[in-house]
Enzyme design. Structure first.
Site, short mmCIF file in Angstrom:
data_model
loop_
_atom_site.label_atom_id
_atom_site.label_comp_id
_atom_site.label_asym_id
_atom_site.label_seq_id
_atom_site.Cartn_x
_atom_site.Cartn_y
_atom_site.Cartn_z
N LYS A 110 -20.22 -9.10 -67.67
CA LYS A 110 -20.00 -7.69 -68.00
C LYS A 110 -19.48 -7.55 -69.42
O LYS A 110 -19.73 -6.56 -70.10
CB LYS A 110 -19.02 -7.06 -67.01
CG LYS A 110 -18.88 -5.53 -67.17
CD LYS A 110 -18.22 -4.92 -65.96
CE LYS A 110 -16.75 -5.12 -65.95
NZ LYS A 110 -16.03 -4.24 -66.89
N HIS A 128 -15.69 -9.13 -50.92
CA HIS A 128 -15.85 -8.23 -52.05
C HIS A 128 -16.59 -6.98 -51.62
O HIS A 128 -17.30 -6.98 -50.62
CB HIS A 128 -16.62 -8.93 -53.17
CG HIS A 128 -15.75 -9.84 -53.97
ND1 HIS A 128 -14.83 -9.37 -54.87
CD2 HIS A 128 -15.65 -11.19 -54.01
CE1 HIS A 128 -14.20 -10.41 -55.43
NE2 HIS A 128 -14.67 -11.51 -54.92
#
Length: 931
Positions: free
Chosen positions: A583, A141
């Site tokens: 999120k 990532h």
């Protein structure tokens, strides 16, 4: 010797050597500048006051671009060196505890002690592990800022620190040779620190997928291939196993197969990934077989061998007269030749040694394993059991765990891409021209019809789109690689953004199209790849159980799954997304909805087929930061809802977490131990009581209020996106060459389209770490409402319940412990400096004051519930570590803000851009769990 004395000595030694290197390489003025900044930063941390802060800020702002880069490099490398010293200290303290008989939480020994006290027998544990599946999965990532060149040098430094501690603590420390040994050790440390000082910290070009694959494989060489067999051996010994345990701990990989949002991943990267993995593990086997041949020099004139061993030796192409009476060596030369032929056939590589030419390649790892077990059985039967312990037994376990594929590579793609490809296939076959516009019910009916039709959808010579060809190419490559390397090479197909049953059916259709599904759904159908839904947003998590219930209710679906998905038993993996749910709804709601989803899914699968149960395995998409599901893995597993693990768990290891956990082999093995220990404890220890319904209803109230507060700021505050993109280094992170995947799904500044990983990473860089705590304070204060509508008695009752939840409920206590750690690492003073980067003063003051107020509320909430006024009161070692680190991270923050101002004003040169990127590296290393 005091417990921290060696740590302090090592940090001072490394700091002194680094200082000497800076003085020698960059001159006395550079060294004196770094030292001046260091002293001022330490003084400010010891006695915070506005004037001291102003002084250090002015000093840093006065630096030229070249000076700024010199200072940043110095403090960044010192952060790296502190990490190495602390890691070695943890290893040393663990050894001290082990030698003193003090067994620590998270160790296998402690887990087995607890199970023994609960009257869980060793035979029951062994039987349980025979059907367990535990798998850490390495993922790439865009937070992985370390270069492999730096990691390799740091591994060497870590090894020297271990040797140094051994000298100091051993009897040799009192010998005349000790000073010479320590001096030689220091000289090698000095050379390595000089090497990293002269090594470029940052990449000049963006990482490719192939780079990410190669980087991940270095952890197998340094840690997994050798440490996992040691873990199995320790467990076999502790359980008193006459026969080795079944292989329940395996590795997984995403590099090369994770296409979600990464256009650079395709059939070629998948091929590269598994062929690279195959080459690495085969070369490891070749090396071990070579050394084994040197060790098993037994003569048939002196020992007996089994008939099977004699047959294996006779089958060897080795006809050297000097080895005629050495059957084990002859057999191993034959095994080496077969492995060398396998290497050439599967990867095109060539073995480095050839006593005889490569020939008769092994068709699979199973045949290689049989040959090794033949040697082992002969040794055991003929008084040579001791000879297998050092190399042969670990090699056998390595083959059982890693095969010829090394690690299972997961495939992943977004559901909307599958839908587009299936729509194109259906259109080309004349079955539907409007598939994407159809209702969910009509989609299911059409897809079921396709799955019950043995004919493929593809039409020869049809002009399919590039997307369709690429996606089908991945499935075709998966089929080919499974044929070559075995079924365990690729087992899971993960569907990002799963929102409906048709999302799962589309992947079955694509499997059927290339031969990964045999037969038809209603007859003898059997799919090779486990279709794994990934539920990511809050709403997706709430719909997880209903979607799976509808999926299994489809005609023919349950029988197909029960036919085993081409495996020995029926199983279903379900992936849960921590990053996107956080999120979407904030820290508390994310964790609560994950908890609820797990409970609902387990209840569902317990009722789907009681007589022939399907093995449910949760796959936890955890990141490095607490806001992305990070935090200590041991406590996280113990905090799972009761009855949801059952020996089955996969979890991602992402970003910087991979190197911090697994770069050091000893620390790597300890981390793997904690996964096994926690899985055993949470699965086998009897539960004393169910979670009270009052706890659950209170958690729901907290979740509702927390999510409302979180979304009010993130998604409902006008201009918040502008604030975020100005007050954090998100733009600069997007420019870093730290990952092959784009930072955002779309080229805009919408928070909704930003990937959860750079979102969390950016907040950590500016020391706000908002995703790890925001909303909880308001939720608690709502429960302890001071308004007249809530009586004082009710407030007292509510607070008492929160305290009871903290003491009695692992889910709640672990979540608060993680928030405690995040708040301890946050710093409002530094965050306010970043806020000054927001050009709109009104927006800046509005958003920052809102965040500040919630930060204070959350601090107060933790104090009320835990009774602790200071953060990390229950984790003094981490508190000390943070206290020591902050003075060396502070200058990096000040310089990052100053350089970002220069860069964004258009007055930047390449040195300023480089400096910003180096501060990102240094801060990430200093805070450790930022990735």
């Amino acid at each position: 010797m005091k417990k921290d004395q060696l740590l302090i000595q090592n940090i001072r030694l490394l700091g002194r050597i680094l200082g000497d290197v800076i003085r020698e390489q960059d001159g006395a003025p550079a060294y004196e500048l770094v030292e001046r900044i260091r002293l001022q930063s330490v003084a400010f941390r010891r006695n915070p006051n506005p004037q001291a802060e102003l002084d250090i800020s002015k000093l840093l702002q006065s630096l030229t671009s070249d000076q700024a880069v010199q200072v940043i490099r110095a403090f960044t490398y010192f952060s790296h060196l502190i990490n190495l010293a602390e890691d070695q200290h943890h290893i040393q303290r663990r050894l001290v505890h082990d030698q003193a008989g003090h067994v620590q939480d998270g160790s296998l020994e402690k887990a087995l002690q607890r199970l023994g006290s609960a009257r869980v027998s060793n035979s029951h544990i062994a039987k349980f592990l025979s059907t367990s599946y535990i798998a850490p999965v390495l993922t790439a990532h865009p937070t992985e800022v370390q270069r492999k060149s730096i990691l390799d040098a740091e591994r060497a430094i870590a090894k020297l620190l271990m040797e140094r501690d051994a000298i100091v603590l051993s009897r040799q420390a009192r010998d005349a040779l000790a000073p010479k040994m320590l001096a030689a050790n220091e000289a090698r440390l000095r050379a390595l620190i000089l090497q990293i000082w002269q090594t470029r910290l940052l990449r000049l070009s963006k990482l490719t997928v192939e780079d990410e694959i190669d980087n991940s494989l270095s952890f197998y060489e340094s840690t997994f291939l050798r440490e996992i067999p040691k873990l199995y051996d320790a467990l076999d010994t502790a359980l008193g196993q006459k026969q080795p345990l079944s292989s329940f701990l395996r590795m997984g990989q995403w590099m090369g197969g994770d296409r979600d949002g990464n256009p650079n991943v395709n059939e070629h990267t998948l091929h590269y990934a598994l062929h690279s993995q195959c080459e690495l593990v085969l070369r490891h086997y070749l090396t071990e077989v070579h050394y084994l041949g040197g060790e098993l020099s037994l003569s048939i004139r002196l020992v007996d061998i089994s008939p099977a061993m004699q047959a294996l030796a006779d089958a060897s192409p080795d006809v050297n007269e000097h080895r005629r009476d050495e059957p084990y060596r002859r057999a191993l030369i034959g095994i080496y030749a077969r492995l060398a032929a396998s290497l050439a056939e599967l990867t095109g590589g060539e073995a480095s040694r050839h006593a005889v030419k490569p020939q008769n390649a092994y068709p699979s790892a199973a045949e290689f394993l049989v040959d090794l077990q033949t040697i082992e059985a002969s040794l055991i039967a003929n008084h040579g059991a001791t000879l297998r312990r050092h190399r042969l037994s670990p090699l056998i376990r390595t083959v059982q765990v890693f095969g010829f594929h090394l690690a299972t590579v997961d495939l992943r793609q977004s559901s909307d891409k599958h839908a587009q490809v299936v729509a194109e296939l259906l259109s080309g076959a004349g079955l539907s021209q409007e598939y994407l516009a159809q209702s969910e019910e009509d989609k299911r009916a059409l897809l079921l019809r396709v799955l019950n039709d043995p004919r493929p959808l593809r039409v020869p010579h049809f002009n399919y789109s590039e997307l369709a060809q690429s996606e089908i190419g991945i499935f075709e490559m998966a089929f080919k690689l499974r044929q070559q390397l075995g079924a365990d090479a690729i087992r899971h197909y993960i569907i990002s953004h799963t929102e409906s049953v048709s999302d799962l059916l589309e992947v079955l259709v694509l499997q059927k199209e290339v031969g990964l599904m045999q037969g038809t759904l209603g007859a003898t159908g059997c799919a090779d790849l486990i279709v794994v839904p990934l539920f990511e947003t809050i709403e997706d998590l709430r719909q997880a159980a209903p979607i799976m219930q509808d999926f299994y209710a489809l005609p023919g679906m349950l029988p197909m799954i029960q036919r085993g998905m081409a495996h020995q038993y029926s199983e279903q993996d379900i992936m849960l997304g921590y990053s996107d749910s956080n999120k979407d709804g904030g820290i508390f709601t994310s964790n609560w909805e994950l908890y609820c989803a797990e409970v609902a899914l387990v209840a569902l699968f317990d009722t789907i087929s009681p007589k022939k149960p399907i093995r449910l395995r949760m796959f936890h998409g955890r990141g490095g930061t607490v806001g992305r599901g990070g935090g200590p893995s041991y406590q996280a597993i113990l905090a799972q809802p009761q009855g949801t693990v059952r020996g089955q768990i996969r979890l991602t290891e992402q970003g910087e977490v991979i190197s911090s956990k697994y770069a050091n082999p000893e620390i790597g093995r300890r981390h793997l131990e904690t996964l096994v220990a926690a899985t055993l404890e949470t699965s086998l220890l009897p539960t004393t009581h169910r979670v009270p319904s009052a706890y659950l209803s209170t958690a729901q109230l907290l979740s509702n209020a927390s999510m409302k507060t979180y979304r009010s700021l993130i998604y409902e505050t006008a201009g918040f996106s502008d604030y975020f993109f100005s007050a954090t280094p998100i733009r600069e992170i997007a420019e870093l060459n730290i990952g092959s995947r784009p930072a955002s799904r779309k080229a805009n500044q919408a928070i909704e389209d930003l990937r959860a990983i750079p979102w969390g990473f950016s907040w950590g860089q500016c020391r706000m770490s908002l995703p790890g705590w925001y909303g909880f304070g308001s939720a608690v204060m709502d429960l302890l409402d001071l308004s007249p509508r809530v009586s004082a008695a009710q407030r007292k009752t509510n607070l008492a319940q929160l305290r009871a939840m903290y003491l009695d409920w692992p889910f709640f206590s672990n979540l608060l412990s993680n928030m405690d750690m995040v708040l301890a690492k946050s710093d409002l003073t530094l965050a306010k400096h970043y806020a000054q980067l927001v050009p709109n003063k009104t927006l800046r003051n509005q958003v920052f004051s809102t965040i500040q107020d919630e930060w204070l509320r959350t601090q107060k909430a933790l104090e009320l519930i835990t009774g602790q006024k200071k953060r990390l009161a229950n984790n003094p070692s981490l508190a000390r570590s943070i206290e020591h680190r902050f003075p060396y991270i502070d200058p990096l923050h000040h310089l990052q803000v100053d350089l970002m101002k220069r860069y964004r004003s258009g007055k930047a040169d390449d040195r300023i851009k480089m400096g910003i990127h180096m501060t990102i590296n240094g801060i990430a290393s200093g805070l450790r769990n930022t990735g």
